[in-house]
Design a protein around this motif. Structure first.
Motif, PDB file in Angstrom:
ATOM      1  N   UNK A   6       2.320 -10.552 -34.250  1.00 55.60           N
ATOM      2  CA  UNK A   6       3.372 -11.912 -34.043  1.00 55.60           C
ATOM      3  C   UNK A   6       4.864 -11.211 -33.473  1.00 55.60           C
ATOM      4  N   UNK A   7       5.845 -10.170 -34.116  1.00 56.98           N
ATOM      5  CA  UNK A   7       6.534  -9.467 -33.636  1.00 56.98           C
ATOM      6  C   UNK A   7       6.114  -9.382 -32.778  1.00 56.98           C
ATOM      7  N   UNK A   8       5.683  -8.336 -31.232  1.00 56.63           N
ATOM      8  CA  UNK A   8       5.865  -7.788 -30.630  1.00 56.63           C
ATOM      9  C   UNK A   8       5.897  -9.276 -29.757  1.00 56.63           C
ATOM     10  N   UNK A   9       5.085 -10.320 -29.392  1.00 54.19           N
ATOM     11  CA  UNK A   9       4.582 -11.413 -28.780  1.00 54.19           C
ATOM     12  C   UNK A   9       6.540 -12.539 -29.181  1.00 54.19           C
ATOM     13  N   UNK A  63       9.897 -10.987 -23.397  1.00 56.39           N
ATOM     14  CA  UNK A  63       9.569 -12.051 -22.201  1.00 56.39           C
ATOM     15  C   UNK A  63       8.517 -11.669 -21.116  1.00 56.39           C
ATOM     16  N   UNK A  64       8.404 -12.605 -20.712  1.00 55.75           N
ATOM     17  CA  UNK A  64       7.501 -12.859 -19.364  1.00 55.75           C
ATOM     18  C   UNK A  64       8.020 -11.631 -18.141  1.00 55.75           C
ATOM     19  N   UNK A  65       7.329 -11.309 -17.947  1.00 53.65           N
ATOM     20  CA  UNK A  65       7.309 -10.267 -16.336  1.00 53.65           C
ATOM     21  C   UNK A  65       8.383  -8.752 -17.007  1.00 53.65           C
ATOM     22  N   UNK A  66       8.160  -8.285 -17.818  1.00 56.45           N
ATOM     23  CA  UNK A  66       8.883  -7.940 -18.708  1.00 56.45           C
ATOM     24  C   UNK A  66       7.263  -6.748 -19.419  1.00 56.45           C
ATOM     25  N   UNK A  67       7.563  -5.162 -19.194  1.00 56.36           N
ATOM     26  CA  UNK A  67       6.855  -4.236 -19.614  1.00 56.36           C
ATOM     27  C   UNK A  67       7.298  -3.946 -20.322  1.00 56.36           C
ATOM     28  N   UNK A  68       5.412  -3.764 -20.993  1.00 60.23           N
ATOM     29  CA  UNK A  68       5.650  -3.046 -22.345  1.00 60.23           C
ATOM     30  C   UNK A  68       4.754  -2.129 -22.361  1.00 60.23           C
ATOM     31  N   UNK A  69       5.540  -1.602 -23.121  1.00 56.27           N
ATOM     32  CA  UNK A  69       4.602  -0.040 -23.317  1.00 56.27           C
ATOM     33  C   UNK A  69       4.902   0.603 -25.050  1.00 56.27           C
ATOM     34  N   UNK A  70       4.665   1.237 -24.902  1.00 53.43           N
ATOM     35  CA  UNK A  70       4.230   2.196 -26.799  1.00 53.43           C
ATOM     36  C   UNK A  70       5.835   2.505 -26.767  1.00 53.43           C
ATOM     37  N   UNK A  71       6.363   3.544 -26.054  1.00 57.88           N
ATOM     38  CA  UNK A  71       7.614   3.750 -25.850  1.00 57.88           C
ATOM     39  C   UNK A  71       8.669   2.267 -26.381  1.00 57.88           C
ATOM     40  N   UNK A  72       8.215   1.817 -26.299  1.00 56.71           N
ATOM     41  CA  UNK A  72       9.571   0.278 -25.981  1.00 56.71           C
ATOM     42  C   UNK A  72       9.015   0.335 -27.011  1.00 56.71           C
ATOM     43  N   UNK A  73       8.314  -0.355 -28.123  1.00 57.42           N
ATOM     44  CA  UNK A  73       7.957  -0.528 -29.310  1.00 57.42           C
ATOM     45  C   UNK A  73       8.493   0.180 -29.781  1.00 57.42           C
ATOM     46  N   UNK A  74       8.375   1.648 -30.201  1.00 53.97           N
ATOM     47  CA  UNK A  74       9.002   2.505 -30.946  1.00 53.97           C
ATOM     48  C   UNK A  74      10.413   2.501 -30.976  1.00 53.97           C
ATOM     49  N   UNK A  75      10.103   2.485 -29.954  1.00 57.90           N
ATOM     50  CA  UNK A  75      12.223   2.811 -29.819  1.00 57.90           C
ATOM     51  C   UNK A  75      12.592   1.394 -29.965  1.00 57.90           C
ATOM     52  N   UNK A  98      10.396   0.424 -34.145  1.00 56.19           N
ATOM     53  CA  UNK A  98      10.341   0.705 -34.442  1.00 56.19           C
ATOM     54  C   UNK A  98       9.073   1.351 -35.490  1.00 56.19           C
ATOM     55  N   UNK A  99       7.821   0.289 -34.408  1.00 56.72           N
ATOM     56  CA  UNK A  99       6.363   0.708 -34.805  1.00 56.72           C
ATOM     57  C   UNK A  99       6.211   1.949 -34.399  1.00 56.72           C
ATOM     58  N   UNK A 100       4.612   3.007 -35.254  1.00 59.84           N
ATOM     59  CA  UNK A 100       4.171   4.289 -35.061  1.00 59.84           C
ATOM     60  C   UNK A 100       3.494   3.428 -34.279  1.00 59.84           C
ATOM     61  N   UNK A 101       3.026   4.465 -33.058  1.00 60.88           N
ATOM     62  CA  UNK A 101       2.287   4.600 -32.228  1.00 60.88           C
ATOM     63  C   UNK A 101       0.923   4.237 -32.279  1.00 60.88           C
ATOM     64  N   UNK A 102      -0.082   4.535 -33.311  1.00 60.62           N
ATOM     65  CA  UNK A 102      -0.909   4.020 -33.597  1.00 60.62           C
ATOM     66  C   UNK A 102      -0.750   2.276 -33.771  1.00 60.62           C
ATOM     67  N   UNK A 103       0.227   2.018 -34.792  1.00 61.99           N
ATOM     68  CA  UNK A 103       0.574   0.239 -34.642  1.00 61.99           C
ATOM     69  C   UNK A 103       1.195  -0.244 -33.358  1.00 61.99           C
ATOM     70  N   UNK A 104       1.230   0.124 -32.166  1.00 62.71           N
ATOM     71  CA  UNK A 104       1.093  -0.437 -30.763  1.00 62.71           C
ATOM     72  C   UNK A 104      -0.354  -0.485 -30.454  1.00 62.71           C
ATOM     73  N   UNK A 153      -2.738  11.913 -21.940  1.00 64.96           N
ATOM     74  CA  UNK A 153      -2.476  11.380 -22.334  1.00 64.96           C
ATOM     75  C   UNK A 153      -1.960  10.038 -20.698  1.00 64.96           C
ATOM     76  N   UNK A 154      -2.219   9.201 -21.478  1.00 68.68           N
ATOM     77  CA  UNK A 154      -2.023   8.117 -20.864  1.00 68.68           C
ATOM     78  C   UNK A 154      -1.158   6.520 -20.566  1.00 68.68           C
ATOM     79  N   UNK A 155       0.330   6.360 -19.922  1.00 70.91           N
ATOM     80  CA  UNK A 155       0.995   5.958 -20.144  1.00 70.91           C
ATOM     81  C   UNK A 155       0.466   4.143 -19.531  1.00 70.91           C
TER      82      UNK A 155
END
Length: 514
Positions: A13-16, A20-32, A35-41, A191-193
């Motif tokens: 829910x929080x991620x969605x 927005x549409x057209x935005x890149x979604x990455x682990x680094x972005x969600x962590x920053x 406040x997600x942990x890598x595993x949660x991402x 790692x894989x980005x």
């Protein structure tokens, strides 16, 4: 299509709602930003991708080199090879054991480091069997590059492969490990980005969440603390789905690999073999010295071991085997051999390790073996190794010996044929020459897997007199150590050794064993 957003997890829910549409979604972005942990991402990505709300747009592989505690120590004090070079510059010459004592290094590290200096024509052994530098020797470029890498990594803790020069990459290959990196300056991290974007369905789900006023902050459990404070009265709870399926009832069954191991034991016992076993913790004497593996020779590099911290050494080694083996190493003893020609280290031989090969149990069995006799064991072993489809850091071997006046190479080939065809179930088998310090001749048996192709099943040979006579046996002894994990790949129809130990319980429920 109607989208049911009430059962989405708060991470989804929080991620969605955040992107927005057209935005890149990455682990680094969600962590920053969230406040997600890598595993949660990774969980959120997996769930939303399965629902069709996210789509992967790119995937980039990266190789990183992370400096270890060993690397930090070598940055401060120098690598073993660098320290040996400096010591010999100042002192002139010294035996390898003396170098180890003076520099506080493991004797195996001294042997490997001196070998590197010798290969680069910077050092040699003199007529007194002492290490010394070659005249006008210069510090090898490889050591200077290694020191530079350690210094660079000391600040950031990690180096990108793409930032390394060709010379640095060549040096890094020799000092970085993926598995068992505690004894190496660098640890390999792969790692894989991955970049995701919202799909059209994901955009619909985002609007549905906003219309339903679902934020991801809804409460999932009613706790004693909420009841005590009364905070539950103002909170919003996630709805429970009364239509969720009930758990299925699954009867218990044997693990297919465990069943296979029992089947192998029963088969060998029915052929007249006696089973032996032993401790997972061994000492260097039985793990290598009794098998005529020199204490400071690079041959031991094929058996990288895990050392026991406490207690680090065994109290004593059984006599007369200790003295017999020591004499064989030093001068050949009564075996007709010249031995290895060095002073046997009685302190080193007591050092405790996790056994690295099943042959240790064969060595232990020899002083008590009947002649003629047949013995086997299903033995768990431990080595530093890169885990892949045919390798593991801990694994099982089927280990055994056959003693008798009339046993010979043809007998051994017959035993190997039985293991490859009857126990592993291979249709294509080949035998190739091998090298092991404790057998002569030595043979490797290879089998062909329908998917993985040819791979080594294990090694075998006839024990050298330096092994058998020092342990009280004066007849030929056939020995083998075969990877029973690899046999199981063929027998159970698997394509990856890791499937034998998978945490996926469903594979146990559906795969049939013996």
């Amino acid at each position: 299509m109607d989208i049911d957003v009430k059962n989405l997890h708060p991470l989804e829910v929080k991620l969605l709602r955040h992107v927005g549409m057209g935005e890149d979604i990455t682990v680094d972005r969600l962590v920053s930003e969230l406040g997600y942990l890598t595993g949660q991402c990774n969980q959120a990505f997996s769930w939303l991708s399965a629902k069709g709300f996210l789509a992967e747009t790119s995937r980039t592989a990266r190789t990183l080199y992370e400096i270890t505690e060993q690397g930090q120590e070598q940055r401060l004090h120098g690598t073993p090879a660098h320290r040996i070079f400096t010591f010999l510059q100042e002192k002139g010459s010294a035996t390898l054991p003396a170098l180890a004592d003076s520099l506080g290094l493991e004797k195996s590290d001294v042997g490997s480091a001196f070998g590197m200096l010798s290969k680069n024509k910077a050092a040699r052994m003199n007529e007194s069997n002492e290490a010394e530098l070659v005249t006008d020797a210069q510090l090898p470029d490889e050591l200077a590059v290694t020191a530079s890498l350690l210094e660079r990594a000391s600040t950031t803790g990690i180096l990108e492969e793409t930032t390394l020069t060709p010379a640095e990459k060549n040096a890094m290959v020799k000092i970085a490990k993926k598995r068992g990196a505690a004894q190496s300056p660098f640890r390999i991290v792969e790692r894989e980005d991955v970049v995701y974007r919202l799909t059209a369905e994901g955009e619909k789900a985002k609007h549905a969440l906003e219309e339903a006023h679902i934020t991801g902050e809804e409460l999932g459990n009613l706790t004693p603390a909420m009841l005590s404070s009364g905070s539950w009265k103002t909170g919003t709870f996630r709805p429970y789905s009364l239509n969720a399926p009930v758990a299925r009832l699954i009867p218990g069954r044997s693990n297919p690999y465990s069943a296979y191991l029992r089947w192998v034991k029963d088969k060998l016992s029915s052929l007249g073999f006696e089973e032996f076993d032993g401790s997972l913790v061994e000492n260097e004497f039985w793990n290598g010295d009794a098998l005529f593996m020199p204490q400071f020779h690079s041959a031991r590099d094929i058996h990288d071991v895990y050392y026991i911290k406490d207690p680090s050494h065994a109290r004593e080694i059984e006599q007369p085997w200790l003295e017999n083996v020591a004499r064989v190493h030093e001068n050949g003893g009564n075996t007709g051999s010249r031995g290895w020609g060095y002073t046997f280290d009685h302190e080193f031989t007591r050092r405790q390790v996790m056994r690295s090969q099943g042959t240790v149990l064969s060595a232990r069995q020899l002083p008590h073996a009947k002649v003629p006799g047949k013995y086997f064991g299903i033995v768990r072993c431990f080595r530093y190794d890169q885990v892949d489809a045919t390798h593991g850091a801990d694994f099982y071997q089927t280990e055994g010996i056959v003693l008798g006046k009339d046993v010979n190479l043809r007998t051994l080939l017959g035993i190997l044929k039985m293991f490859a065809e009857e126990i592993a179930g291979a249709e294509e088998v080949k035998y190739v020459p091998g090298y092991f310090p404790f057998t002569e001749p030595s043979i490797e048996v290879h089998i062909k897997h329908p998917v993985l192709g040819w791979f080594e099943l294990g090694g075998s040979g006839i024990f050298r007199p330096e092994v058998t006579r020092s342990l009280g046996i004066d007849v030929p002894v056939l020995a083998w150590g075969l990877g029973i994990d690899r046999m199981a790949l063929m027998h159970l129809g698997l394509n990856d050794l890791r499937e034998l130990f998978t945490p996926d319980i469903e594979s146990v429920r559906t795969r049939r064993g013996n």
